[in-house]
Design a protein around this motif. Structure first.
Motif, PDB file in Angstrom:
ATOM      1  N   LYS A 207       0.839  -1.202   0.000  1.00 31.23           N
ATOM      2  CA  LYS A 207       0.000   0.000   0.000  1.00 31.23           C
ATOM      3  C   LYS A 207       0.868   1.244   0.000  1.00 31.23           C
ATOM      4  O   LYS A 207       1.733   1.397   0.860  1.00 31.23           O
ATOM      5  CB  LYS A 207      -0.903  -0.008   1.239  1.00 31.23           C
TER       6      LYS A 207
ATOM      7  N   GLY B  86      -4.487   5.381  -1.290  1.00 30.13           N
ATOM      8  CA  GLY B  86      -5.875   4.958  -1.332  1.00 30.13           C
ATOM      9  C   GLY B  86      -6.178   3.882  -2.374  1.00 30.13           C
ATOM     10  O   GLY B  86      -7.133   3.115  -2.209  1.00 30.13           O
TER      11      GLY B  86
ATOM     12  N   ASP C 123      -6.345   0.633  -0.729  1.00 28.57           N
ATOM     13  CA  ASP C 123      -7.570   0.467   0.062  1.00 28.57           C
ATOM     14  C   ASP C 123      -8.742   0.076  -0.840  1.00 28.57           C
ATOM     15  O   ASP C 123      -9.550  -0.791  -0.500  1.00 28.57           O
ATOM     16  CB  ASP C 123      -7.915   1.768   0.803  1.00 28.57           C
TER      17      ASP C 123
ATOM     18  N   ARG D 236       0.170  11.689   2.351  1.00 24.87           N
ATOM     19  CA  ARG D 236       1.394  11.952   1.610  1.00 24.87           C
ATOM     20  C   ARG D 236       1.664  13.459   1.752  1.00 24.87           C
ATOM     21  O   ARG D 236       0.723  14.269   1.680  1.00 24.87           O
ATOM     22  CB  ARG D 236       1.194  11.598   0.135  1.00 24.87           C
TER      23      ARG D 236
ATOM     24  N   GLY E 108       6.999   9.222   8.370  1.00 23.41           N
ATOM     25  CA  GLY E 108       7.064   7.780   8.155  1.00 23.41           C
ATOM     26  C   GLY E 108       5.700   7.282   7.740  1.00 23.41           C
ATOM     27  O   GLY E 108       4.735   8.055   7.677  1.00 23.41           O
TER      28      GLY E 108
HETATM   29  P1  ADP Z   1      -3.954   9.164  -1.725  1.00 20.91           P
HETATM   30  O1  ADP Z   1      -4.284   7.832  -2.281  1.00 20.91           O
HETATM   31  O2  ADP Z   1      -4.031  10.270  -2.704  1.00 20.91           O
HETATM   32  O3  ADP Z   1      -2.680   9.194  -0.977  1.00 20.91           O
HETATM   33  P2  ADP Z   1      -6.316   8.725  -0.041  1.00 20.91           P
HETATM   34  O4  ADP Z   1      -6.954   9.618   0.965  1.00 20.91           O
HETATM   35  O5  ADP Z   1      -7.192   8.132  -1.062  1.00 20.91           O
HETATM   36  O6  ADP Z   1      -5.114   9.555  -0.672  1.00 20.91           O
HETATM   37  O7  ADP Z   1      -5.652   7.477   0.677  1.00 20.91           O
HETATM   38  C1  ADP Z   1      -4.540   7.574   1.498  1.00 20.91           C
HETATM   39  C2  ADP Z   1      -4.413   6.281   2.279  1.00 20.91           C
HETATM   40  O8  ADP Z   1      -3.066   6.169   2.737  1.00 20.91           O
HETATM   41  C3  ADP Z   1      -5.272   6.245   3.516  1.00 20.91           C
HETATM   42  O9  ADP Z   1      -5.599   4.895   3.825  1.00 20.91           O
HETATM   43  C4  ADP Z   1      -4.349   6.825   4.586  1.00 20.91           C
HETATM   44  O10 ADP Z   1      -4.695   6.433   5.878  1.00 20.91           O
HETATM   45  C5  ADP Z   1      -3.030   6.222   4.159  1.00 20.91           C
HETATM   46  N1  ADP Z   1      -1.829   6.979   4.556  1.00 20.91           N
HETATM   47  C6  ADP Z   1      -1.311   8.085   3.971  1.00 20.91           C
HETATM   48  N2  ADP Z   1      -0.167   8.451   4.578  1.00 20.91           N
HETATM   49  C7  ADP Z   1       0.045   7.550   5.562  1.00 20.91           C
HETATM   50  C8  ADP Z   1       1.079   7.371   6.551  1.00 20.91           C
HETATM   51  N3  ADP Z   1       2.119   8.200   6.618  1.00 20.91           N
HETATM   52  N4  ADP Z   1       0.981   6.325   7.395  1.00 20.91           N
HETATM   53  C9  ADP Z   1      -0.087   5.478   7.310  1.00 20.91           C
HETATM   54  N5  ADP Z   1      -1.067   5.595   6.419  1.00 20.91           N
HETATM   55  C10 ADP Z   1      -1.013   6.610   5.545  1.00 20.91           C
END
Ligand code: ADP
Ligand code: GLC
Length: 480
Positions: free
Chosen positions: A16, A19, A22, A304, A358
């Motif tokens: 992962k 998103g 997910d 991010r 992180g």
């Molecule tokens: P994108 O796919 O554009 O990054 P989304 O909101 O669709 O944005 O999904 C981001 C996913 O990544 C979510 O499940 C979020 O909890 C996870 N996420 C982003 N950054 C982190 C991090 N530093 N640590 C853990 N989970 C993260």
């Protein structure tokens, strides 16, 4: 039973980066629940090979894409138990770390081959050449990584397979030098502006847009936005030409993973009893050295750290967040200058700003539960999932009115409050002062405890489960 093959580069919980994973973790099981026969095709990244069970060889594929050994395997995914095909090509995929970027921070130089192979295998599965026992009727490819699936399928005139392509983020267009077509076995007649050529290069994303039967993206608002120059990333013309086949289907939430009855958080809670949420807040403050005496709300970021996510706006507006006693906790990784900016903010505001650079899945749950407000001030946002997770945890999202954020958060205005519709805070301009003004208002609103609780409850009761979205995808498949 309608047979659907999903093709993607990442999937929760195995690999992962955002998103996309997910969505791949939860949309296919939601389709299975509706009675569809769904399988998934994935690249053999270490996390995927190690995380699946019962992997067995399906077919040995002759040397392709510069990899001497390519084996198609099939096995079961954890949790859902869904059947997935995995392309085991050690030369291309057995690399630790980020699936797209090497340790030097640059994209892997052979990404065109790594993801070209993904599309190629999808097309050959569709043709029944790799598994004679299972042939998809619809190939559903996700983002540029899978964009060539439709191109290779279109190259085989005998194939009846229908194709759906979903844009999760148009900003990543999968652009490679035009000569790459030699490695990919693409005929030169496809390398035109009406094909996959894009300003003298080639674009996997454009391949998906031109050659798929239907195009979807992950929210209705983003589907409209990408037909304009502001959001179209140079592909708005292509998208406008295909607007009859383009639609927006909002992502859902896997509420089995994201809900405050959550083993990862300090104390579980629910919409009927929010007492545990205060404990979660104190635990988060304690873990990151934030004061427990602050007058204002605890704002959080789980993201991010990129300009897409408006993180530079947030840094600029930080004084407005802190002025009335607000606090900020950031969990993220990304662009170096933004990481440095947040680190500096934390060191200059001890007790008020904390930063964890992180990627940590468990911590992300504790941020969701412990925060009062989740910040998503994106410049563009195809859907966005974290604001949906925040809603379920009684954490009020503060978002920019763009893409999927506009479709999912109802602003705290006097009218929306009176109608008991409000679920969060929305601002319009991608400008420091616009975000700053809203931050100031949120800090004031925080002291109206009854109104705050009302918005929390309304948010926690929203239903963004996958059932509705899966029904829309099924209808789309049937229309083909
Ligand atoms: P994108 O796919 O554009 O990054 P989304 O909101 O669709 O944005 O999904 C981001 C996913 O990544 C979510 O499940 C979020 O909890 C996870 N996420 C982003 N950054 C982190 C991090 N530093 N640590 C853990 N989970 C993260
Ligand atoms: C992309 C988008 C995000 C979306 C996710 C899943 O990464 O940036 O908005 O929620 O894909 O579709």
């Amino acid at each position: 039973m309608m047979r659907i093959l999903h093709v993607a580069s990442e999937i929760y919980p195995l690999v992962k980066t955002g998103g996309l994973a997910d969505v791949l973790g939860s949309l296919p099981p939601a389709l299975v629940k509706r009675g569809l026969d769904v399988r998934i095709l994935l690249p053999g990244l270490p996390g995927i090979l190690n995380g699946m069970t019962g992997l067995k060889p399906v077919m040995r594929i002759g040397p392709v894409f510069g990899a001497a050994t390519v084996n198609l395997l099939a096995g079961r995914l954890p949790d859902s138990g869904l059947e997935a095909y995995v392309i085991d090509a050690p030369f291309l995929y057995r690399r630790d770390g980020n699936p797209y970027v090497g340790p030097d921070g640059h994209d892997w130089s052979d990404n065109h081959r790594r993801f070209g192979l993904l599309g190629w295998v999808a097309a050959h599965l569709a043709a029944g050449e790799l598994d004679e026992n299972w042939m998809p009727e619809v190939v559903h490819a996700h983002d540029w990584h899978a964009g060539l699936a439709a191109v290779y399928i279109a190259q085989n005139p005998g194939l009846q397979t229908k194709t759906v392509f979903t844009i999760h983020n148009l900003a990543f267009r999968g652009i490679f030098p035009i000569e790459s077509h030699l490695d990919l076995g693409l005929p030169t007649r496809k390398l035109t502006p009406r094909g996959i050529e894009f300003h003298g290069k080639l674009s996997f994303m454009k391949g998906g847009l031109i050659f798929s039967d239907k195009i979807t993206t992950v929210s209705p608002t983003y589907a409209r936005e990408i037909c304009t120059p502001e959001f179209g990333c140079g592909l708005e013309g292509v998208l406008r030409d295909r607007s009859a086949d383009l639609s927006g289907i909002l992502n859902g939430v896997d509420y089995a993973v994201w809900n405050p009855d959550d083993p990862a958080i300090a104390r579980r809670y629910s919409v009927d009893d929010l007492a545990g949420k205060s404990d979660c807040k104190r635990a988060l403050q304690a873990q990151f050295g934030l004061s427990t005496e602050a007058r204002g709300p605890l704002f959080a970021v789980v993201s991010r750290l990129t300009s897409q996510k408006g993180m530079d706006l947030l840094l600029a507006a930080l004084p407005d967040l802190l002025r009335d006693g607000g606090q900020l906790a950031v969990l993220g990784t990304g662009e170096g200058d933004l990481e440095a900016g947040f680190r500096y903010a934390a060191s200059s505001n001890p007790g008020s700003v904390a930063v964890y650079i992180g990627y940590d899945e468990e911590l992300s749950h504790r941020f969701m539960a412990g925060a009062d407000v989740l910040l998503v001030p994106s410049r563009f946002e195809p859907c966005g999932l974290t604001q949906l997770y925040a809603l379920r945890y009684g954490t009020l999202p503060l978002v920019r009115r763009v893409g999927g954020l506009a479709d999912t958060v109802v602003d705290v205005t006097p009218e929306n409050l009176a109608a008991d519709r409000a679920t969060g805070f929305v601002f319009d301009d991608a400008a420091r002062h616009a975000l700053g003004a809203r931050l100031t208002e949120v800090c004031a609103f925080y002291h109206d405890r009854d109104a705050w609780r009302q918005v929390q409850r309304r948010g926690m009761m929203q239903d963004f489960s996958w059932d509705g979205s899966a029904a829309n995808y099924e209808a789309l498949y049937r229309s083909l």
